[in-house]
Design a protein around this motif. Structure first.
Motif, short mmCIF file in Angstrom:
data_model
loop_
_atom_site.label_atom_id
_atom_site.label_comp_id
_atom_site.label_asym_id
_atom_site.label_seq_id
_atom_site.Cartn_x
_atom_site.Cartn_y
_atom_site.Cartn_z
N GLU A 215 -4.93 -7.78 -6.59
CA GLU A 215 -4.89 -8.35 -5.23
C GLU A 215 -3.88 -7.53 -4.27
O GLU A 215 -3.14 -6.48 -4.76
CB GLU A 215 -4.02 -9.73 -5.13
CG GLU A 215 -4.88 -10.88 -6.08
CD GLU A 215 -6.20 -11.35 -5.32
OE1 GLU A 215 -6.55 -10.93 -4.28
OE2 GLU A 215 -6.83 -12.02 -6.17
N HIS A 216 -4.00 -7.48 -2.91
CA HIS A 216 -3.31 -6.82 -1.96
C HIS A 216 -3.49 -7.63 -0.59
O HIS A 216 -4.14 -8.64 -0.42
CB HIS A 216 -4.12 -5.38 -1.81
CG HIS A 216 -5.09 -5.46 -0.95
ND1 HIS A 216 -6.53 -5.52 -1.35
CD2 HIS A 216 -5.16 -5.12 0.35
CE1 HIS A 216 -7.21 -5.62 -0.52
NE2 HIS A 216 -6.75 -5.31 0.56
N GLU A 217 -2.26 -7.24 0.15
CA GLU A 217 -2.12 -7.87 1.41
C GLU A 217 -1.48 -6.80 2.30
O GLU A 217 -0.73 -5.90 1.75
CB GLU A 217 -1.12 -9.00 1.27
CG GLU A 217 0.29 -8.76 0.76
CD GLU A 217 1.25 -9.88 0.89
OE1 GLU A 217 0.68 -11.23 0.89
OE2 GLU A 217 2.13 -10.07 0.44
N PHE A 218 -1.80 -6.86 3.50
CA PHE A 218 -1.20 -5.94 4.59
C PHE A 218 0.12 -6.61 5.28
O PHE A 218 0.15 -7.64 5.57
CB PHE A 218 -2.45 -6.00 5.62
CG PHE A 218 -3.52 -5.33 5.43
CD1 PHE A 218 -3.71 -3.70 5.05
CD2 PHE A 218 -4.86 -5.88 4.77
CE1 PHE A 218 -4.84 -3.27 4.60
CE2 PHE A 218 -5.86 -5.05 4.41
CZ PHE A 218 -5.85 -3.84 4.46
N LEU A 219 0.93 -5.58 5.21
CA LEU A 219 2.32 -6.07 5.70
C LEU A 219 2.36 -6.35 7.16
O LEU A 219 1.91 -5.15 7.82
CB LEU A 219 3.61 -5.23 4.67
CG LEU A 219 3.43 -5.27 3.53
CD1 LEU A 219 4.38 -4.25 3.06
CD2 LEU A 219 3.70 -6.61 2.77
N PRO A 220 3.37 -7.06 7.78
CA PRO A 220 3.27 -7.14 9.27
C PRO A 220 3.99 -5.82 9.64
O PRO A 220 3.73 -5.36 10.93
CB PRO A 220 4.32 -8.15 9.46
CG PRO A 220 4.09 -9.28 8.25
CD PRO A 220 3.82 -8.18 7.12
N GLU A 221 4.99 -5.23 9.03
CA GLU A 221 5.42 -3.95 9.31
C GLU A 221 4.68 -2.59 9.21
O GLU A 221 4.98 -1.50 9.46
CB GLU A 221 6.87 -3.80 8.81
CG GLU A 221 6.74 -3.67 7.21
CD GLU A 221 6.86 -4.91 6.34
OE1 GLU A 221 7.24 -4.85 5.23
OE2 GLU A 221 6.46 -5.94 7.06
N GLY A 222 3.50 -3.12 8.74
CA GLY A 222 2.62 -1.91 8.26
C GLY A 222 2.69 -1.54 6.84
O GLY A 222 3.68 -1.96 5.96
N PHE A 227 -0.43 -6.41 -5.68
CA PHE A 227 0.21 -7.35 -6.80
C PHE A 227 -0.89 -7.99 -7.37
O PHE A 227 -2.15 -7.63 -7.42
CB PHE A 227 1.02 -8.48 -6.04
CG PHE A 227 0.31 -9.30 -5.21
CD1 PHE A 227 -0.57 -10.32 -5.42
CD2 PHE A 227 -0.15 -8.78 -3.71
CE1 PHE A 227 -1.16 -11.17 -4.59
CE2 PHE A 227 -0.67 -9.69 -2.81
CZ PHE A 227 -1.42 -10.82 -3.21
N CYS A 228 -0.54 -8.72 -8.69
CA CYS A 228 -1.54 -9.53 -9.45
C CYS A 228 -1.30 -10.93 -9.37
O CYS A 228 -0.36 -11.37 -9.06
CB CYS A 228 -1.46 -8.90 -10.80
SG CYS A 228 0.06 -9.49 -11.60
N ASN A 229 -2.67 -11.52 -9.48
CA ASN A 229 -2.63 -13.03 -9.42
C ASN A 229 -2.90 -13.54 -10.73
O ASN A 229 -3.96 -13.42 -11.32
CB ASN A 229 -3.72 -13.45 -8.51
CG ASN A 229 -3.95 -15.05 -8.19
OD1 ASN A 229 -2.99 -15.76 -8.49
ND2 ASN A 229 -4.97 -15.25 -7.49
N LYS A 230 -2.07 -14.10 -11.31
CA LYS A 230 -2.06 -14.65 -12.80
C LYS A 230 -3.01 -16.13 -12.89
O LYS A 230 -2.52 -17.06 -11.90
CB LYS A 230 -0.56 -14.86 -13.37
CG LYS A 230 -0.70 -15.21 -14.97
CD LYS A 230 0.54 -15.31 -15.49
CE LYS A 230 1.27 -16.78 -15.05
NZ LYS A 230 2.58 -16.83 -15.77
#
Length: 306
Positions: A215-222, A227-230
């Motif tokens: 998985e991945h997510e975009f950070l507010p600071e850029g 990461f992984c989803n178990k």
């Protein structure tokens, strides 16, 4: 791409609950994993095969090290108290997978027995990268001779749930290290890798099958965080990684039909997977097919050629 299928071996059944008449597989018969072994690459004219016979299911040892004492003095960790085995399968980037497998191997091979500080003495298992009371107190620290008794204090410390958490930590640590060099969406997609863990719990002797989805997510600071989803597969479920969009539903249809008709789930899934791998024309997957099982510390392997 890859095709990995994993599920519980259905050599026995039990009632789902005391009040239910639904029979479900007994998770004490082992776990099976099936995978193709082709490595291919994208070219201007489509995908082309690079390597066949590539290992996508690997056996990893789990070592729990015990504290060493000379008299009442702690002297570090020099002896393994117990060793177990697990199977790890992967689908996605082989480079990322190798990095992840190395991280998992390093963590699982260096687990240590420590103790909890509190009103009562209690031993626990810790990652080598976690804070450790014995190590923090230093070599040469005195401990009473009526504690750290292996036959009493070191028993039933290592559960499947704890092992699954160590694997989750290992994957996330590996992904975080690669993110330092991540340049953009293309690189993010290129490192996408899913992981499967098959393990028999050393305490309960039940089988546990976990999937770790990328998985991945975009950070507010850029920037981006990977990461992984178990997730845990229940007794009558299978897990599919790699070409799940293509083969996931047909494979689960095989599961449903096998359970309803009392047929061998493992044999039917193996036959379907081999047929799919043989007939695939995309060079995403290819023969030989690998079939591994794990029950406790006993691992078997079968190779199916073209």
């Amino acid at each position: 791409m890859t095709l990995v299928v994993a599920g519980y071996r259905q050599n026995g059944f039990r009632w789902n609950t005391e009040d239910s008449k639904e029979l479900v597989p007994d998770r004490r018969s082992g776990i099976f994993l099936i995978a193709d072994s082709l490595i291919s690459t994208a070219t201007h004219s489509g995908r082309e095969p690079l390597v066949s016979g590539f290992k996508k299911i690997v056996e990893i040892p789990i070592n729990v090290w015990q504290p060493h004492f000379i008299g009442e003095l702690f002297q570090g960790y020099i002896k393994v108290f117990q060793t177990h085995k697990c199977l790890i399968a992967f689908a996605g980037s082989t480079l990322t997978a190798q990095h992840i497998v190395n991280s998992i191997t390093n963590h699982l091979s260096e687990l240590r027995i420590d103790y909890e500080k509190g009103t009562e003495f209690q031993c626990v298992v810790r990652n080598s990268c976690e804070p450790n009371n014995l190590v923090s107190n230093g070599i040469g620290t005195h401990y009473d001779d009526d504690i750290f008794i292996p036959d009493r204090d070191y028993q039933n410390l290592l559960s499947a749930e704890y092992i699954s958490n160590v694997v989750e930590h290992s994957i996330n640590q590996a992904l975080n290290s690669k993110m330092k060099h991540l340049l953009g969406p293309d690189a993010l997609n290129a490192m996408r890798t899913d992981i499967v863990l098959a393990i028999t719990c050393p305490i309960t002797h039940e089988d546990y099958l976990y999937t770790y989805k990328f998985e991945h997510e975009f950070l507010p600071e850029g920037g981006v965080k990977a990461f992984c989803n178990k997730s845990f597969a229940s007794a009558n479920e299978i897990t599919v990684i790699g070409m799940e969009n293509t083969y996931g539903e047909p494979l689960r249809a095989v599961v449903k039909d096998s359970i309803e008709n009392g047929a061998s789930l493992e044999e039917n899934l193996l036959a379907f997977a081999i047929k799919s791998i043989k007939e695939d024309q995309t060079f995403e997957i290819g023969m030989p097919a690998i079939h591994k099982t794990i029950q406790g510390n006993y691992v078997t392997k079968e190779v199916y050629q073209d």
